[in-house]
Structures are given as C-alpha cells and as structure tokens.
Design an enzyme around this catalytic site. Structure first.
Site, mmCIF file in Angstrom:
data_model
loop_
_atom_site.group_PDB
_atom_site.id
_atom_site.type_symbol
_atom_site.label_atom_id
_atom_site.label_comp_id
_atom_site.label_asym_id
_atom_site.label_seq_id
_atom_site.Cartn_x
_atom_site.Cartn_y
_atom_site.Cartn_z
ATOM 1 N N GLN A 179 0.823 -1.205 0.000
ATOM 2 C CA GLN A 179 0.000 0.000 0.000
ATOM 3 C C GLN A 179 0.861 1.261 0.000
ATOM 4 O O GLN A 179 0.334 2.358 -0.168
ATOM 5 C CB GLN A 179 -0.945 0.021 1.216
ATOM 6 C CG GLN A 179 -2.058 -1.001 1.121
ATOM 7 C CD GLN A 179 -2.992 -1.005 2.327
ATOM 8 O OE1 GLN A 179 -3.110 -1.996 3.035
ATOM 9 N NE2 GLN A 179 -3.654 0.108 2.570
ATOM 10 N N ARG A 237 -9.246 -0.140 7.752
ATOM 11 C CA ARG A 237 -10.347 0.643 7.178
ATOM 12 C C ARG A 237 -10.675 1.834 8.081
ATOM 13 O O ARG A 237 -11.817 2.068 8.430
ATOM 14 C CB ARG A 237 -11.583 -0.230 6.991
ATOM 15 C CG ARG A 237 -12.657 0.387 6.082
ATOM 16 C CD ARG A 237 -12.357 0.204 4.658
ATOM 17 N NE ARG A 237 -13.311 0.824 3.752
ATOM 18 C CZ ARG A 237 -14.108 0.151 2.938
ATOM 19 N NH1 ARG A 237 -14.103 -1.173 2.967
ATOM 20 N NH2 ARG A 237 -14.900 0.788 2.119
ATOM 21 N N CYS A 238 -9.628 2.527 8.475
ATOM 22 C CA CYS A 238 -9.834 3.743 9.248
ATOM 23 C C CYS A 238 -8.519 4.497 9.222
ATOM 24 O O CYS A 238 -7.518 3.981 8.751
ATOM 25 C CB CYS A 238 -10.212 3.439 10.686
ATOM 26 S SG CYS A 238 -8.915 2.609 11.597
ATOM 27 N N GLU A 280 -13.031 5.277 4.528
ATOM 28 C CA GLU A 280 -13.022 4.544 5.787
ATOM 29 C C GLU A 280 -14.085 5.006 6.766
ATOM 30 O O GLU A 280 -14.352 4.322 7.757
ATOM 31 C CB GLU A 280 -11.629 4.649 6.404
ATOM 32 C CG GLU A 280 -10.605 4.024 5.453
ATOM 33 C CD GLU A 280 -9.193 4.266 5.865
ATOM 34 O OE1 GLU A 280 -8.901 5.401 6.277
ATOM 35 O OE2 GLU A 280 -8.383 3.339 5.783
#
Lengths: 164, 806, 335
Positions: free
Chosen positions: B237, B384-385, B760
């Site tokens: 990523q 996811r944040c 997110e």
C-alpha cells in the site's frame, strides 16, 4: 508420485496438461493453463474466489483435484465474453452498476452469477443473495453486485423474449 | 457539433469531471479476468518460498532440523535466522521504531511466527519441505492478556530489548512496556471530573480483529545480479516507503531498487507494513539469482500479519445534570503483540487516537496510552480507518451513550446538546486538533428526520411494553453514531513515517494531441483512483477524463508518495493532482494568450478552453494549446506541457457522518437482525458519487463484521482462535443488509477542491452504530455497556444476566 | 462411504485436527472430556494447505471400487463430493496414498422408490436432492435440510452419502436420517448389509462402517402423507456448521400427536436421536408442558463442546430452542 495426463475442455478449447493427482484444479487452471482469472482467497473452501463452472455446475476449484476434473468441460471468467469480444451481460452489468472494486472476488462472482441465472433466470433479491452466498466480497458490501445481477437477468430475459 | 457551438453544459458533461458518476476504467480488466495481481506473475526460473511457522505462542527454539527438507528433490534452500544473522537481516525495523524478527532467533513470541523460509521449485514441493522440517521447542509461559503484561512477575518476552529502558517513544517502565503517550491537560481534567455534577465511567474494549482482504499478502522478488538491480512486485500500500526501507535494510542503493504494486485485491491497512516474507524473498532471490515468489495462505494472513485494534480503554466523562459535557479522561492499554509493528506516523505511537473527543465540544480532556507487548501477532494497523480513529470514535460514541443512560437522556438528544456548532469551526479540540469544517447539526437533523427517529423511539416503547407482557421475545434497539474522522495524513511538520514526510504527489504530462498521463504517489486497492483522479484532473485542465491515463504503483516512474491508507489519497494526492493541474492550466493560459495575441489577464477559463474576456468567440481549447506547447510557445518559455506537485497539506481533513442502526435482538438465541441502516456521510466535495456509495456499502459491511462477530482471540497458552474463514466472521450477501446512504456537503476550506476523503468513514461510524444499537436494546433493563463482538452467545449471555432467559 | 478411522489414527491426532474438529463442534478427542476443552489445547502443528501426494483411481463399478479399497486397505480413501475430505487433505489431516473417486459409478447416483421406501444413491448431490420433485413431495425435510447445508457451490458437488457416512458430528443429514429412521445400505468385500442410521454413529468420525465398506444408498421409509417436518438450524452465517440444530418428524390425527421423532445435530460427538423427546409428544396435543418435556429430554442429552460458537451451556440452550421451534413448525405443517 507420477503425473497424470489431464484433458479438459476449457472455455471451448480442448487442452491437455500433465499434473500430479494431488494438484488442485485451481492451481492447474492458474499455473499450467495460465488462466489467472479465478483466484485463491482462503484455505477452507469458504470464499468462492476460485469458482468456475464445471460440467454445468458452480464449483469451488480449490476443492477439486484436477484428476477429478479430468474429461470435464469448464468455463472460467476468461470464457464469458463472446469470441468477437462482446461482453456477457453480466460483465457489462457489473461495470454499469459498480459491482466491483478491487476485482479479486469478481471472476468467481460473475462465473457463479452466470450459473445462478441459468438455473433461475428471474431471481428475487433474496434468491440472488442466497445464490451468491458462497462468494465473499470485502469491498462492495454486495448491494451493487445484487443490483448488477438483477439488471443482467432482466436484460437476458428481454433479449431472450426478443429472440423468440 | 463544432467546438464553438457546444454549450458549456455539454462540454462539462463530456469531461466527466468532478461530481460525475463516471463508470470505472478498471472494470474492463477485472470483469474479464485480466487483472494483474502478484500471484498472477510467472517469471522464467521463478522459485517459490514458504514458511515454517511457530506452533507455540512463547517458546525457546532448541533445534531446527532441515536435513530431510534439503534432501527433497526440488528444494533449493532453507533459510533460518542463522543464515540471516551475518547479513544483519534476522531483524528488521518496524514502522513504529521497534524491530521485528524476520526469522525467529532462538525464541518464538507468537503462534505462527516465522522460523524458517523454504525455497523450492514450486509451491507443492515447498509445502512438502515445510512439513519435513522439525523444530524442537521448550515451551514458555505466554501472555495473552495485556492487563497482565506489566505484572511484576510477568514473563520476559523481548530478550532482545533486555536492559533497554528507553524505546522509540520514550521511557519504558517494565520489560513488557513499549511506550507511554500522553496529551491534554491532566490537572484541569482531574479537577473538572472532581467538580462535576455527574461522572460516568466505563471500561470499553475494542477487540482484536484483522483487515482480511480477499487477496492475501505476497511478493515476487527478482534480483538481477548482472545489473545489480532488485525488482519486487508486491502487495504494497506504500510502494515508495517500501523501496526506501528495502534500501536501508539491504544496503542496495535506492536507485537500483524498483518496487511495483500491481493490482491489489483489497488492502484495508493489512498491506502497509513490511513482512518477513518480503525480506526473505529478497534474500532468497539474491542468494539463488532467480525470482522468488512468496504468497501466504489465508491462515498465515490471519495468524501473522498485522492485526487491528486490541485497545483496552477506560473512560471517564463529566457532565452537568443537563448533559453538557465538561471533561473527558481516557486511559488506553494498547496490545501490540510481540513487536510494535504499528503503522503510525512517527510522532504518534497511538495514531490519532486523540480525536477521541469526537464530534463534541469538550473543553478539557486528558489521554494516556500505554503500549505493551504480549504473545500475539505484531502490529497493529489502521483497518479501514485512519490511525486508531475507529478506536477513538468507538470509545467516545459508547461513552456518550453510557453518559446518556446515566442521565436518562435520549442518545440523539445528548449528542445534539454537545455537538460542535458550525460557528465554532475551525474548532480547536482539547487534545490538540484543529477540525477544519463541519455542520454537524444539519447532518444530525437530516439523519433523524429521514429515519423518523421519533417514530422509531415510539415503536421501541411499544415493543418494550409488549416484551414485558410476554407477547414478544424480540427487543428493538436503535443505535446512533455521530463520528468525526481525522484523515489525510498529513502535514510534514507533524506527520512522517520513518522520517519520510507524509506529503503526496502528482506528475502530469500532456501529449501533443491533447490527452495526458498522470502518475501519483498513491496506490489503489479497489478505490478506483484511475477513474476518480482523472475526474479531478478533467475538471482542472479541461481534458476529458477518458483521455487521461492515471498510473500508480511503480516507483521507477511514479513521483514519491506515502501511499494509500487512512483515507489519505483524496486529501493529499487528490490535492496534489489539483495543484499540478493548476500548474498545467497556468502554463496553458500563457500559451493561449500568446496564440491569441492578448495579455494573460485578458483570458478567462471556460470548462475546456481559454477565451478572451468580452470576445468569447475568440478561444483556444486545451487540445489546441497542447499541440502548440510542442511547437509554438512564447519566447523564453520551455516547450512541453507538464507539471508536478508535491503537496504538503496544511492540515488533516475531517469527514463526518450521522448513522442510525435499527436492530431486533432475539433474546432466546442471541440472534440480532439488522432491520435498517442509514448512513449520512459528509466527505466535502464529492468526486464520484457512485464510487462514494460503493465505499460506504463496503465499509459498513466491514463494520457489521467487526461489531457482530469478528475477533482474533488467544487462549492463555497463546493459541490463536478464529484464524480461518470457518470462524473468522466475514458476512455473506445473506447476512449483509441493504444499506441506505445519504449525504451533506461541507467542503474542506483548505483542500484545493474541498474534498475530505470517505473510504473509511463507514467502518468508523458503522461499528459504533451497531454496537450502540445492541446496547440500546437492553438499556431499559439496566444494561450500561456490553462489549463487542455482539455474536449470538454474548448477546444471549447479556440477556441471561438481565434475567430475560431461563 | 468409508470410515475415517483408518486414515486418522486417534492415537496421534495431528494437532490441527483438534482445531478443525473444535470448529465443527465435535468434542471427541482421546484425552479430553467431551464437552470441555483440554487444559493443553491445540498448539498449532499445521503448516501448509497443500495435500500430500497420492495415486488416483476412478472405478466404473461398485465392485471395482470395493476391490480397490480392499487392495490398498488402510492407505486408501473414498472420495465422493470431496467437500469434507479434500479440505482435510489440504490440511494433511487425512493423507491417503490412494484416492478412489466414485463419480463414474453410475449405480450410486439415483433417486427412486422401492415400495413404501425411498432410495437415494450415495453419490446423489445435495443440489440433486433439492431439485428432486419426488423427494420434495414424499420427504420434504430432506430439501429443507439440504438448503441449509453450506453454500450453493458446495451443494453442487457435496453428496448426501458423504454427508451421512463420514461421521462428522457437524453434518446435518445424519440427525435427519435418525429422525426418519432411515437405513444405510453398505457393501464391502464380505457382501452387502444394512445398518440403521440410529445405530450407525459411534463417535466423532467413528461409524459402523467396517474396513473396506462403502455406503451405497440410503433407504428411507417414506413418512405418511400429511406428516409434519422441520429442520431448524442456528448458525453464525451461511456456510457454518450448526450452533445446534434439530430435526423433527411427526404425525397428527385429530389434533393429537400419533408419532414423533426428534434428533439433534452438532451437540455431541455424534448426532443424537432423542427417543424420549418423541415419546413425550405422542398422545398429546402439543400442550406447552408436553413440548417443554420434549425439549428437556433433548437438552439433558445434549453435551456439546465449547467452541467459537459459544460455551457448552449456550449451545445446549440453543438446542432446546431449536427443538421447540422445530416441533412448532412441524405441527403447523401436519395436515
């Protein structure tokens, strides 16, 4: 252990390869036949990313030995579009309705939806959700996938009616 | 239609710029099985690498017997710490200032830890070899409970840190302690709590979970010995950061390393860090001289790669009798597993947890975080944040509800009384953040009105009465969540990862015939950057999005960036894209002025062209300007039409939202039906509404999983539970409800296009909404707080404890 | 289908086996009290997800299959649909040297009547069970149960024979067969015999199949027309094994219960036929007290393992709820 001669019809073409009996169908497809559409997402036959159409059934190819598939007719995502490149209504509907994001579950999902619509050309939302319950997605939350399958079903039945 | 006659509206539509529901360019390859993921890569001579992993959670390694494996035909090498030590590669630096064992050196610290790396001709042979390697262990007592990690007689975990009283983040107060981080005003908070009319205190645990993207982690490392050039394709990523780290670790200079992130099958934070598999593959490729592929199994992914959360939080919230909050205190015990491999900006070992004052106007607050080691997988990451934001949001959203219970106030009403007001923006929080913009009350009102909140509460009253009369065995719960996220890390002055400032970048080159290529420092894992960033550019430079190629992920060609996680792409790289586009347009303006023989200031921009003010029939389109850039530029100007922007954001961005969940809990079985879920998101300017909606659907589904059943648990021996998809809860289409999405738009005042990022938010807001809903179902019977996950047996246990089931 | 006893030696059960068995709710381990974890549980020994090598055979007849099985003895396993065996082989919990694939043995694939009985060939897939108009009409509990097993892809290949024969306490069909008082036809080198489903299950992955025997068909006495039926299963999600499940078959005449059988899935090392539950209902009008007694017998007999679905106490409680709901639904359906 010595390798076996495996003969398959994949996406309309006769293919042959050598593989150990223990080689899983998903590995034969991806590594021997270079069909990297179906993917591996788990170890326990849950995720469905490896789904192919085998002898008219949706099957998790990670749970089938190539030896068991010897002689079978297989359809993968690579065989969904027509020979002239025209996309299958499912492929178009997935794009139209944003039914994919990272794309990893997509080949298995579309291949499964294909067989679902063969078996049930006019599924309700609940039937679609149950019908794809063997395919996990982490990105879309399924809502647009269901929409896409519903749209493809409608389009396919309209063109079927038009043809009749 | 001629260029002159087309209306501005028609031309705008053709661009498919900001605000358009542009269909995705990525879909063509994904729907035809032509995606290019790491495991699709096949190179001549490529070998396959695989790990032997620890059986135990804590043990000494007495011996490793490799002979049988090495004797197996097709096995090329077996690496252990012994082979890596001379290269000083048996440990690698983590993103949090700690070190992590690449291959276990004398000791294993978590079940699944890497002990040996087998390199063989194919994955079947590698698997056979792995099975043949015998490891002899001497088991040691394990710590699976962070509250016991700092007990006086707790087992020593990190022998390699013996005697080190200082860590990367300051003093260590115990051999299993990592850091203490503190922010806020301790004295003022203590005194506010002491004076308060009401104080609610609660312990809130956010269980360990895992991002579990559908594609596991992996790489193909290929060392070209002749040219001294290393290429690594991988699930990264943050490809540039990986390149820099790889260079620092291996000694290979950075200009001789190429990192490529191809298509990635979901990241969700799992693919930010550097894993032993990457290092071992690189070493193996260097040693063997051929490419080496490593792809982990799902169980390896869940066992050994970066987990998320495992935050044990204690909160105290002070308020007036009317429910106006006066202070907040929070202590967090952060369980980082065996190594602190957290992916946080360097100065923030607890990420942005200090956003835990949430959407509320809280005048004083104090936060301390203690990080500890346990015998669990190392980490954690922002699943996811943004960094620790879902933990912070969950904490404050539960505390608000706990306070509401205590005061017997409605959860929506108490929020209304405490939400930051529009006039207070930019808002300086008690823990040091400047929230850029927000219109919270508008969003709350819209959400409550849309779901008919008053009607739902009426229905709940009737349901509770019917339950008491024995007419139903279902209890209705309504969960409200009003979150503010802090994303878009971030300004270089306070955000860096291993010293690399968290700016991001965009480089654009416009071709003579009017199309363009843009390269970014970010990398999509499904977010659709190739589609959306072209939309940003289309609106900036007037070239149709369909004519703009967007590339990411190849460090040889992409400008340096810090990658995609924590919803930072739109806030940072999106800003860079807009800024680079404006540079292009600025040069284009000068060329157009030259072509039209007017002064620059005599021109105005009109969708896709510059026209002369007052004489609109005289114009030059971007296509014409592009060609002119290659042969007819003003004297003194360089030809070509290209620009690059490295964007250092002035602030984070603060997307927010109002979510309402309605559930029906069956007390006899613990089964919770999700009846309705409404999500209103404000992410500022909305680039592609179709993609935003998709992100919200996906994030809410991940939130559902976390709140309702997902966890990675360890027993007292350090055995990991739920590390296969049989038990690790990922909902199917049947368990997933229909999501209702809505929005308000409060642009970010500092972002070039006012966008805030959204990917997110749904996970952050969703978890709290679900958990609040389940808690709400039992609130009238005395329940104050029950922890996630709200799976069947835990909900039933709650019902039983309240005397509802025999 | 062949007993797994031969491939999985309980004297040395690979550690991973405990993890998987735990996940299915089985509680039978040589050193563990059923219903409880051992103090020293599951250090992880599993490593990879690639099967061990084997030779592959695809016989064309049943006798050929039996001969192959006899020839290779303990080193051979039958594969039917493969969706129980192959996941175990991938984890190397099972590692046969010879795999005998029954897909070409035509006589094992049929659904038909045999007088008052229904006969289902062992290789009939769950999908075929669901699609069968005959079974839907004569024995609808089978379709209702099959639809709750796994997911569509698994049902396309998974067989009803495999589901009843491998002794996995998590499988759903065995309890249904017990409730129906079905019999299994098995054939081996010593010939053919029949075993009652109610006598077939001896322990976790331990059945009455003798070495070399293959389960060839399931014989079900067709329940009377107008019978009531239900298979009630609680699970965490689609594809999961049961937290607890109950199968109920009953008949009603003038509002009074004339026959009833109750069986449970995944709350013990074997499926459980709860004779006392059925007896508690016969002769009654399904009064609350009668149903409660039936439930009580079931929950008394149930002794599930604690697992990720919940503690034993919870799973036992759910078993009771499933029995109650199954009785209510079966009663509502009975004509």
């Amino acid at each position: 252990m010595t390798k076996m001669h495996i003969k398959l019809t994949v996406n309309g073409r006769a293919v042959e390869t050598l593989a150990e009996p223990r080689m899983l169908l998903i590995h034969v497809l991806r590594e021997e036949l270079s069909l990297t559409g179906p993917h591996i997402g788990c170890d326990t036959s849950h995720c469905g990313a490896c789904t192919v159409d085998l002898n008219g059934k949706s099957v998790k190819s990670c749970t089938v030995f190539a030896a068991q598939a010897n002689g079978a007719t297989i359809l993968t995502i690579e065989g969904m579009a027509a020979a002239d490149g025209t996309l299958h209504p499912l492929q178009e509907a997935f794009r139209e309705h944003h039914g994919l994001q990272c794309g990893f579950c997509t080949p298995g999902m579309i291949t499964r939806a294909y067989r679902l619509l063969q078996e049930n050309p006019n599924p309700s939302e609940a039937e679609i959700r149950a019908g794809i319950s063997g395919n996990l997605c982490r990105c879309t939350g399924y809502q647009n996938i269901v929409k896409a399958i519903r749209a493809a079903a409608e389009r396919m039945s309209t063109s079927k009616e038009a043809a009749e | 239609m001629s260029a002159a006659a087309e209306t501005a509206e028609a031309r705008t539509q053709k661009l498919e710029g900001l605000g358009t529901k542009r269909k995705r360019v990525e879909d063509a390859r994904f729907t035809q099985g032509k995606g290019h993921y790491v495991d699709d890569i096949k190179l001549p001579g490529m070998l396959f690498g695989d790990f032997v992993r620890s059986q135990y959670g804590h043990a000494r390694i007495k011996s490793i017997k490799k002979d049988a494996a090495l004797a197996l035909p097709g096995v090329v090498a077996v690496l252990t710490a012994a082979e890596l030590k001379p290269l000083k590669l048996h440990y690698m630096p983590t993103l949090a200032g700690d070190v992590q064992a690449v291959l276990a050196d004398e000791k294993v610290l978590f079940q699944g830890q890497e002990i040996a790396f087998v390199v063989a001709q194919d994955r079947y042979t590698a698997a056979d070899a792995v099975e043949l390697i015998e490891v002899e262990y001497e088991e040691l007592p394990a710590i699976n409970d962070p509250t016991k990690a700092m007990a006086p007689n707790a087992p020593v975990l990190r022998d390699d840190l013996a005697g080190k009283t200082e860590g990367a983040h300051g003093k260590r107060k115990h051999h299993n302690h990592i850091f203490t981080w503190e922010v806020g005003d301790a004295e003022a908070t203590t005194s506010a709590l002491a004076r308060a009319e009401v104080v609610a205190k609660e312990r809130i645990v956010y269980q360990r979970v895992h991002p579990c993207p559908l594609e596991t982690c992996g790489c193909v490392a290929s060392m070209d010995k002749i040219n001294g050039h290393l290429t690594v394709w991988g699930t990264f990523q943050a490809p540039h950061a990986v390149r820099t780290v790889a260079s620092l670790i291996s000694g290979i200079p950075e200009h001789k390393i190429r990192i490529i992130s191809p298509d990635i099958g979901g990241g969700f934070g799992n693919k930010v860090g550097v894993y032993p598999g990457y290092i071992c593959s690189i070493v193996a490729s260097i040693v063997t001289g051929v490419p080496v592929k490593w792809i982990e199994d799902r169980m390896e992914n869940l066992l050994a790669t970066a987990f998320a959360r495992d935050y044990h939080m204690t909160g105290e919230i002070a308020a007036t009798k009317e429910g106006r909050i006066t202070a907040l205190r929070c202590h967090v015990l952060a369980d980082h597993g065996a190594f602190d491999a957290c992916a946080d900006p360097t100065k923030y070992p607890a990420g942005f947890f200090s956003i835990c004052t949430g959407s509320y106007d809280i005048p004083v607050a104090h936060l301390t975080v203690d990080g500890v080691y346990t015998n669990k997988a190392p980490g954690g990451v922002a699943y996811r944040c943004s960094f620790r934001v879902t933990e912070a949001s969950y904490f404050i959203e539960r505390m608000i509800d706990v306070l509401a219970r205590k005061l017997q106030l409605d959860p929506a009403e108490i929020r209304r009384r405490n939400l930051i007001r529009k006039e207070q923006f930019p808002y300086h929080s008690a823990l040091g953040w400047e929230y850029d913009s927000g219109d919270y009350l508008t969003a709350l009102d819209k959400a409550l009105k849309t779901v008919d909140y008053a009607g739902l509460r009426d229905e709940q009253r009737r349901n509770r009465a019917a339950f008491a009369r024995g007419e139903t065995r279902q209890l209705m719960g309504i969960g409200v969540s009003f979150f503010t996220e802090i994303v878009g890390a971030g300004p270089i002055k306070n955000c860096d990862i291993l010293g690399l400032g968290m700016f991001d970048s965009c480089e654009i080159r416009v071709h003579p015939t009017g199309s363009a290529i843009a390269r970014l420092g970010t990398i999509s894992q499904g977010q659709g950057h190739a589609t959306t960033f072209a939309q940003i550019l289309a609106s900036e430079i007037g070239i149709p999005a369909a004519n703009i190629t967007v590339e990411e992920g190849d460090t040889d060609t992409a400008p340096y960036g810090l990658g995609t996680y924590g919803s930072r792409s739109t806030p940072v790289a999106g800003a860079a894209t807009a800024m680079a586009g404006r540079k292009i347009r600025a040069k284009a303006q000068m060329i157009a002025a030259y072509l039209l023989e007017v002064h620059d200031d005599d021109l105005e921009w009109d969708v896709d062209r510059f026209r002369v003010k007052g004489a609109p029939e005289r114009f030059k389109t971007m296509a014409e300007i592009a060609f002119a850039a290659y042969n007819k530029v003003p004297p003194g100007m360089e030809p070509g039409l290209e620009a690059v922007s490295y964007y250092d954001p002035p602030n984070m961005t603060y997307p927010f939202g109002a979510y309402v969940a309605v559930v029906d809990v069956e007390v006899d079985t613990g089964v919770t039906q999700i009846r309705r879920f409404y999500a209103l998101d404000d992410c500022g300017t909305r680039i592609n509404p179709m993609i935003i909606e998709g992100q919200v659907h996906g994030g809410l589904t991940e939130a559902l999983a976390i709140a309702m059943g997902q966890e990675i648990a360890y027993d007292e021996f350090g055995n990991a539970k739920n590390v296969s998809l049989l038990d690790f809860f990922l909902p199917t289409a049947v368990e997933t409800p229909v999501w209702e999405t809505d929005h308000t738009t409060t642009p970010s005042p500092h972002h070039p296009i006012g966008a805030k990022g959204v990917g997110e938010s749904p996970n952050v807001g969703g978890v709290s909404a679900f958990s609040n809903a389940v808690n709400d179902a039992f609130a009238h019977l005395g329940l104050v707080h029950t922890a996630m996950p709200h799976d069947h047996w835990r909900v039933w246990k709650t019902a039983k404890s309240l005397g509802l089931v025999s | 289908m062949q007993s797994q006893r031969q491939a999985v030696d309980f004297g040395y059960l690979p550690r991973r086996g405990r993890i998987i068995l735990e996940a299915t709710g089985a509680s039978s381990r040589p050193d563990v009290n059923s219903g409880e974890h051992s103090a020293r549980d599951t250090p992880r020994e599993e490593q990879k997800v690639i099967p061990a090598p084997f030779d592959y055979h695809r016989p064309r007849t049943l006798d050929e299959a039996i001969a192959l099985l006899a020839a290779h003895d303990e080193a051979a396993r039958i594969v039917a649909g493969g969706h129980s065996l192959i996941p175990m082989m991938k984890l190397r919990l099972a590692a046969p040297e010879h795999l005998i694939d029954l897909q070409d043995v035509a006589e094992l694939r049929r659904i038909g009547g045999d007088g008052p009985a229904l006969v289902i060939g062992a290789m009939t897939s769950q999908q075929e069970v669901i699609a069968s108009a005959l079974l839907a009409a004569k024995c609808p509990i089978l379709r209702e149960t099959a639809l709750q097993i796994a997911d569509p892809q698994v049902r396309a290949l998974g067989t009803i024979g495999g589901n009843v024969a491998n002794g996995d306490p998590g499988n759903d069909m065995p309890a249904v067969m017990m409730a129906l008082d079905a019999h299994y036809r098995v054939k081996g080198p010593d010939g053919a015999r029949e075993v009652a489903a109610r006598d077939f299950y001896l322990g976790s992955f331990d059945t009455a199949l003798k070495p070399g025997e293959i389960l060839t068909a399931i014989v079900i006495p067709a329940p009377p027309e107008g019978h009531g039926y239900a298979y009630e299963k609680q699970k965490r999600k689609i594809g999961d094994y049961a937290t607890a499940a109950a199968a109920v078959i009953l008949t009603v005449a003038q509002g009074r219960c004339t026959a009833a059988s109750v069986a449970l899935t995944n709350v013990a090392p074997t499926p459980l036929f709860v004779a006392a539950s059925g007896q508690a209902l016969v002769g009654t009008r399904f009064e609350t007290s009668a149903v409660a007694e039936a439930v009580r017998h079931a929950t008394t007999l149930a002794h599930p393992a604690a697992d990720q679905r919940g503690p034993a106490e919870f799973r036992t409680h759910v078993a009771g709820v499933m029995v109650r709901r199954a009785i209510e639904r079966a009663k509502a359906r009975a004509a």
